[in-house]
Design a protein around this motif. Sequence first.
Motif, PDB file in Angstrom:
ATOM      1  N   PHE A 147       7.795  -2.938  -2.889  1.00 59.51           N
ATOM      2  CA  PHE A 147       8.073  -2.935  -4.326  1.00 59.51           C
ATOM      3  C   PHE A 147       6.844  -3.324  -5.148  1.00 59.51           C
ATOM      4  O   PHE A 147       6.666  -2.864  -6.274  1.00 59.51           O
ATOM      5  N   ILE A 148       5.980  -4.165  -4.577  1.00 60.43           N
ATOM      6  CA  ILE A 148       4.724  -4.494  -5.266  1.00 60.43           C
ATOM      7  C   ILE A 148       3.854  -3.239  -5.371  1.00 60.43           C
ATOM      8  O   ILE A 148       3.292  -2.938  -6.425  1.00 60.43           O
ATOM      9  N   TYR A 149       3.767  -2.493  -4.267  1.00 58.17           N
ATOM     10  CA  TYR A 149       2.984  -1.255  -4.282  1.00 58.17           C
ATOM     11  C   TYR A 149       3.631  -0.190  -5.161  1.00 58.17           C
ATOM     12  O   TYR A 149       2.936   0.627  -5.771  1.00 58.17           O
ATOM     13  N   TYR A 150       4.959  -0.205  -5.225  1.00 57.10           N
ATOM     14  CA  TYR A 150       5.643   0.737  -6.123  1.00 57.10           C
ATOM     15  C   TYR A 150       5.206   0.476  -7.565  1.00 57.10           C
ATOM     16  O   TYR A 150       4.857   1.406  -8.300  1.00 57.10           O
ATOM     17  N   VAL A 151       5.212  -0.789  -7.975  1.00 59.84           N
ATOM     18  CA  VAL A 151       4.806  -1.136  -9.341  1.00 59.84           C
ATOM     19  C   VAL A 151       3.340  -0.779  -9.548  1.00 59.84           C
ATOM     20  O   VAL A 151       2.959  -0.218 -10.583  1.00 59.84           O
ATOM     21  N   ARG A 152       2.513  -1.100  -8.572  1.00 55.77           N
ATOM     22  CA  ARG A 152       1.080  -0.839  -8.707  1.00 55.77           C
ATOM     23  C   ARG A 152       0.802   0.646  -8.973  1.00 55.77           C
ATOM     24  O   ARG A 152       0.094   1.005  -9.916  1.00 55.77           O
ATOM     25  N   TYR A 175      -1.679   9.121   3.293  1.00 47.55           N
ATOM     26  CA  TYR A 175      -0.857   7.930   3.056  1.00 47.55           C
ATOM     27  C   TYR A 175      -0.053   7.586   4.305  1.00 47.55           C
ATOM     28  O   TYR A 175       0.054   6.425   4.713  1.00 47.55           O
ATOM     29  N   LEU A 176       0.534   8.625   4.934  1.00 46.64           N
ATOM     30  CA  LEU A 176       1.393   8.415   6.097  1.00 46.64           C
ATOM     31  C   LEU A 176       0.590   7.932   7.296  1.00 46.64           C
ATOM     32  O   LEU A 176       0.932   6.919   7.918  1.00 46.64           O
ATOM     33  N   MET A 216       1.484  -1.334   6.193  1.00 48.36           N
ATOM     34  CA  MET A 216       2.244  -0.107   6.440  1.00 48.36           C
ATOM     35  C   MET A 216       3.386   0.025   5.438  1.00 48.36           C
ATOM     36  O   MET A 216       3.591   1.096   4.846  1.00 48.36           O
ATOM     37  N   PHE A 217       4.098  -1.052   5.208  1.00 49.05           N
ATOM     38  CA  PHE A 217       5.194  -1.029   4.236  1.00 49.05           C
ATOM     39  C   PHE A 217       4.675  -0.789   2.823  1.00 49.05           C
ATOM     40  O   PHE A 217       5.322  -0.126   2.020  1.00 49.05           O
ATOM     41  N   GLY A 218       3.498  -1.351   2.525  1.00 49.50           N
ATOM     42  CA  GLY A 218       2.918  -1.147   1.197  1.00 49.50           C
ATOM     43  C   GLY A 218       2.679   0.319   0.907  1.00 49.50           C
ATOM     44  O   GLY A 218       2.965   0.806  -0.196  1.00 49.50           O
ATOM     45  N   TYR A 219       2.198   1.053   1.909  1.00 48.84           N
ATOM     46  CA  TYR A 219       1.933   2.472   1.680  1.00 48.84           C
ATOM     47  C   TYR A 219       3.201   3.313   1.685  1.00 48.84           C
ATOM     48  O   TYR A 219       3.232   4.417   1.140  1.00 48.84           O
ATOM     49  N   PHE A 220       4.281   2.792   2.271  1.00 47.82           N
ATOM     50  CA  PHE A 220       5.574   3.432   2.054  1.00 47.82           C
ATOM     51  C   PHE A 220       5.960   3.301   0.575  1.00 47.82           C
ATOM     52  O   PHE A 220       6.532   4.212  -0.023  1.00 47.82           O
TER      53      PHE A 220
END
Length: 454
Positions: free
Chosen positions: A273-278, A79-80, A401-405
């Motif tokens: 936050f979109i990736y967090y929800v996903r 992920y990183l 990059m932010f999405g995978y954070f």
Amino acid sequence: MFAKIVNWFKPLPDAAPLSDEQEIKKLYRSWRIKMFFSMYFGYALFYFTRKNLDIIKPTLIENNLFTVEQLGTIGMIIYLTYGIGKFVSGIIADKCNIRSVMAVGLFTSSVINILFAFIPQLAGILPLSATFLAAFLWGLNGVAQSMGFPPVAKGLVYWFSPSERATKWTLWSSSHTFGAFFVAQLISLLAWMKCGWQMSFIVPACMGIAYSLFMLWAMTDKPATVGLPAIEIYRNDKMPVTKEKSDMSQWEIVKKYVLTNPFLWALAVSYVFIYYVRFATLDWATTFLVQDRGFTQAAAASAASAMPFLGMPGGIVAGYLADKFFQGRCTQMNLIYLVILAASCWCFYKVASVDAFMLTAIFAAFIGFFVDGPQNLAGGVQASRVTVQESVSAACGFTGMFGYFGAMLSSKGAAFISVNYGWKGVYVSCIFACMIAMACIATTWKKESAGVKK
């Protein structure tokens, strides 16, 4: 030697411009089809050489090759490296040709997969543990994998105009689901044939190597490399954002239109936050249904499978509607989807029960459908609309990059919330995440409208 490698990645030279309109129309149609499907199946094969590890994890644990904790560490590392690599690869892809970057990324990932299959043997030869070797190789795989999306983003922008981009981009995005679905089928077939866990890495790797060579033959770079006019000229369209000065260096472009672009920063933060929800909903749904609602493992997996199944059409519909009703603008569609997504998260939590299996599956499908729209639009199509054409790969790599954070946050964050505040807290956090994403995306409303007026 190094100079030859650098030259191989440089943009392909422009061909003599064509003047015959019928020939231009015919060639444009042919090349758009070839580029789209080459990138579609190419990216699907990137998933073959990345998601195979997730599918084979139970076998690796049963064979005492790795523990759950060790595999969790390996997963965090990719992920990183994948997240950071996306941004770096994006900057590089803007200055390179599409086919070389994508083909080399897939080829390298495939070679790493072959090495991964021989980790027990390598650990016996080298003074390194199998766990260290696996983490190192899969971290390198994250770097190679990060070379997949940025050249695709560049290709979609150079071969499809702004007024049609949302539809084409979200249609291409279904390659994620295509790749994830068929690599699962492939590994299931290999397991049924009792081929051994190593084949789950070697067979996808062989497919990846073969297709990377095919891409070098089938793909090109920009339209000008085959004598065609720029897409905005061919389609009589306008780019939403153009460079202020024609002689800007690549670093000046990245600094102005990516690193100091407030609209891109807003989209990048929304992507967290979109990736967090996903991932909080997708990765933890089965656990929630088993632990909190009394589902069996099989029933929970069946209900939760509706999320990715309905995700693919959700993204495509969002892109089509953005082009059809909003002239390619994505802000409105993202806000509509996020409102319904927040409501779907709450409804899923409230109705989920063994006695209401169909209703549980329906709201799980709603989550999948409405999370894929913002996921495909905000970090991809919309990012391409608030930056210049010359920095699209870097811009999409930046938001990626932010999405995978956000994905990393969902792994640890959702677990912490479920332990300390219960599963209700997890789904409430998803609602708040939707609200924060909406607030960030809303800041791009006027910017996108100005691009359309232009």
